[in-house]
Design an enzyme around this catalytic site. Structure first.
Site, PDB file in Angstrom:
ATOM      1  N   LYS A 136       1.045  -1.147  -0.634  1.00  0.00           N
ATOM      2  CA  LYS A 136       0.251   0.285   0.063  1.00  0.00           C
ATOM      3  C   LYS A 136       0.790   1.526   0.045  1.00  0.00           C
ATOM      4  O   LYS A 136       0.541   2.310   1.098  1.00  0.00           O
ATOM      5  CB  LYS A 136      -0.622  -0.295   1.247  1.00  0.00           C
ATOM      6  CG  LYS A 136      -2.055   0.767   0.976  1.00  0.00           C
ATOM      7  CD  LYS A 136      -3.298   0.665   0.557  1.00  0.00           C
ATOM      8  CE  LYS A 136      -3.758   1.514  -0.471  1.00  0.00           C
ATOM      9  NZ  LYS A 136      -5.377   1.035  -0.437  1.00  0.00           N
ATOM     10  N   ASP A 193      -5.356  -3.588  -1.926  1.00  0.00           N
ATOM     11  CA  ASP A 193      -6.480  -3.726  -2.448  1.00  0.00           C
ATOM     12  C   ASP A 193      -6.955  -4.268  -3.314  1.00  0.00           C
ATOM     13  O   ASP A 193      -7.976  -5.550  -3.916  1.00  0.00           O
ATOM     14  CB  ASP A 193      -7.209  -2.428  -2.552  1.00  0.00           C
ATOM     15  CG  ASP A 193      -6.801  -1.098  -2.973  1.00  0.00           C
ATOM     16  OD1 ASP A 193      -5.676  -1.217  -2.473  1.00  0.00           O
ATOM     17  OD2 ASP A 193      -7.351  -0.489  -3.919  1.00  0.00           O
ATOM     18  N   ASP A 234      -1.365 -10.934   6.542  1.00  0.00           N
ATOM     19  CA  ASP A 234      -2.762 -12.226   7.600  1.00  0.00           C
ATOM     20  C   ASP A 234      -4.243 -12.256   7.527  1.00  0.00           C
ATOM     21  O   ASP A 234      -4.963 -13.226   6.934  1.00  0.00           O
ATOM     22  CB  ASP A 234      -3.186 -11.308   9.214  1.00  0.00           C
ATOM     23  CG  ASP A 234      -3.845 -12.227  10.049  1.00  0.00           C
ATOM     24  OD1 ASP A 234      -3.304 -13.409  10.122  1.00  0.00           O
ATOM     25  OD2 ASP A 234      -4.491 -11.462  10.939  1.00  0.00           O
TER      26      ASP A 234
END
Ligand code: NAI
Length: 347
Positions: free
Chosen positions: A184, A218, A242
Site C-alpha cells: 500500500k 486492495d 494475515d
C-alpha cells in the site's frame, strides 16, 4: 521448505504444543497419522495458551520455550488470544522470541468441485514487524481516557529485505515462476514505500530467474478472487498477509485446509492457519487437515519428503474419493474417523 531459513533438526525429536480449543483433538489425530506414516518422530509435549495458565501460571511457560529452543522444530496447535484486553498473543510472542520472520502459507486445491479448481499459490507473510509489534496506546482528552488510540507500524530495511529475499529464494528453489509483492505504498509512503523499494531492488538480483511484479494490496485482493491463476508466490507485510492468507484459504474450501510454517534462521514452528475454533471445540468434528498439512511442511523441512508425500497422497485420496469428509468439507465424519481413513489409505 528447507531453503534460506532454519537448518533442519538433526534429531528425531520435535516439540508438540496441542494448544487450545480444537487443538488437542486435531493434534492427537495428526500424531497418529505421523506415526502410521512411519515418520519416526519423538514428541516432546509442551503447553502454551490458555491451556498453560492453570498449570504454569503463564500462557507461555519457560519450559515450552526451552523445548522449542532445544528441538529447533515445533508443531503447534492453535492458541486462543483474548480480543481487546487480557494477555498478548502467544503466537506473536513465539514468533518474536525465535525471530521466525517468514510465515509461509501454501494454498492448494484438495477438494474438487469448489469455486476454483487447481489453485496452487504460496503466500509469504512478514512475521515480526508491521502493526504486530504491538506498540499502541490510548490518548486521553477532555476526561475521556480513551478519546483516541494510536498504533505504530514498523518497517525496517533489514526486516523487509530478509522476507522478500526469502520469497525469491522460495520461488527459485521450488520452481516457481513469479513473486508478487503486494503493498500500500501509494498511501503508506514510508513504511510500505520502504518495503516496495527493497522488493524492487532485490528483483533486479533475480531477474531472468524469477519474475517480479508489485501490486496494490486492495487490487491484489480483488484479483485473487477474480483470477487467482495470475499469481504464484506472494509476499507482503504482516497484517496484509494475515488477512489475505485467510482469503486465499477460502479459495480452496476454507481454513480447515490451510497449513503454515513460521521460519527463522535457526528455528521453525509449523501450525494450521485456523484458530482454536471455540464454536466446535470438544465436539470431535474439527478438520485436522490444516495441522496435518503443516506437519507435512515440517517433514519437508526435516528432509523427510517421502513420508510427507505419502501423507499428502493419502489425504488427497480420502478427500477426493469422498472416503471420509469432515463437516466443513460437506461430510459427516468426525476428526478421528477422518484420521482413521487417512491411515487406511496409507496402508
Ligand atoms: P478460527 O479459525 O478459530 O474459527 C473461524 C471459523 O472456522 C469457525 O467457524 C471455526 O469453527 C472454523 N474452523 C476453524 N478451524 C477449523 C477446523 N480445523 N475444522 C473445521 N472448522 C474450523 O478463528 P476465530 O474464531 O477468529 O478465533 C478463535 C481463537 O483462535 C481466537 O482466540 C484467536 O485469537 C485464535 N487464533 C489463533 C491462531 C493461531 O494459533 N495461529 C490463528 C487464528 C486465531
Amino acid at each position: 521448505m528447507s531453503d534460506a531459513s532454519a537448518p533442519a533438526n538433526t534429531s528425531n525429536t520435535i516439540t508438540v504444543i496441542p494448544g487450545d480449543g480444537v487443538g488437542p483433538e486435531v493434534t492427537s489425530a495428526v500424531l497418529r497419522i505421523l506415526d502410521a506414516a512411519g515418520a519416526g518422530l519423538a514428541y516432546d509435549m509442551q503447553e502454551a495458551g490458555i491451556a498453560a495458565i492453570q498449570p504454569h501460571g503463564s500462557p507461555l511457560p519457560d519450559e515450552t520455550l526451552e523445548s522449542i529452543d532445544a528441538n529447533r522444530v515445533a508443531l503447534k496447535g492453535p492458541l486462543a488470544t483474548p480480543a481487546g484486553s487480557g494477555f498478548r498473543s502467544v503466537n506473536v510472542a513465539i514468533r518474536k522470541h525465535f525471530d521466525l520472520f517468514a510465515n509461509v502459507r501454501p494454498v492448494r486445491t484438495i477438494v474438487p468441485g469448489g469455486r476454483y479448481e487447481e489453485i496452487d499459490l504460496v503466500l509469504i507473510r512478514e512475521n515480526t514487524e508491521g502493526l504486530y509489534v504491538g506498540i499502541e496506546h490510548f490518548i486521553g482528552m477532555e476526561g475521556d481516557p480513551k478519546a483516541a488510540a494510536e498504533s505504530v507500524m514498523i518497517t525496517t530495511r533489514y526486516g523487509s529485505e530478509r522476507v522478500v529475499r526469502f520469497a525469491f529464494e522460495y520461488a527459485r528453489t521450488h520452481g516457481r515462476r513469479k513473486v508478487t509483492l503486494a503493498h500500500k505504498a501509494n498511501i503508506l509512503k514510508h513504511t510500505q514505500g520502504l518495503f516496495l523499494e527493497v522488493g524492487k531492488r532485490l528483483a533486479t538480483e533475480y531477474a531472468g530467474r524469477v519474475g517480479f511484479e508489485d501490486r496494490i494490496i486492495d487490487a491484489t485482493a480483488m484479483y485473487l478472487v477474480l483470477d487467482p491463476y495470475r499469481f504464484d508466490v506472494l509476499v507482503m507485510e504482516n497484517m496484509f498477509g494475515d488477512i489475505l492468507s485467510d482469503l486465499m484459504a477460502g479459495l480452496v474450501g476454507g481454513l480447515g485446509f490451510a497449513p503454515a510454517g513460521n521460519m527463522g534462521r535457526s528455528h521453525a514452528v509449523f501450525e494450521a492457519v485456523h484458530g482454536s475454533a471455540p464454536d466446535i471445540a470438544g465436539e470431535g468434528v474439527a478438520n485436522p487437515t490444516g495441522l496435518l498439512l503443516s506437519a507435512c511442511l515440517l517433514l519437508d523441512h526435516m528432509g523427510r519428503d517421502e513420508e510427507a508425500a505419502r501423507i499428502r497422497q493419502a489425504v488427497e485420496t480420502v478427500v477426493v474419493a469422498g472416503i471420509a469428509r469432515t463437516r466443513d468439507m460437506g461430510g459427516t465424519d468426525g476428526t478421528d474417523a477422518f484420521a482413521d481413513a487417512v491411515i487406511r489409505a496409507m496402508a
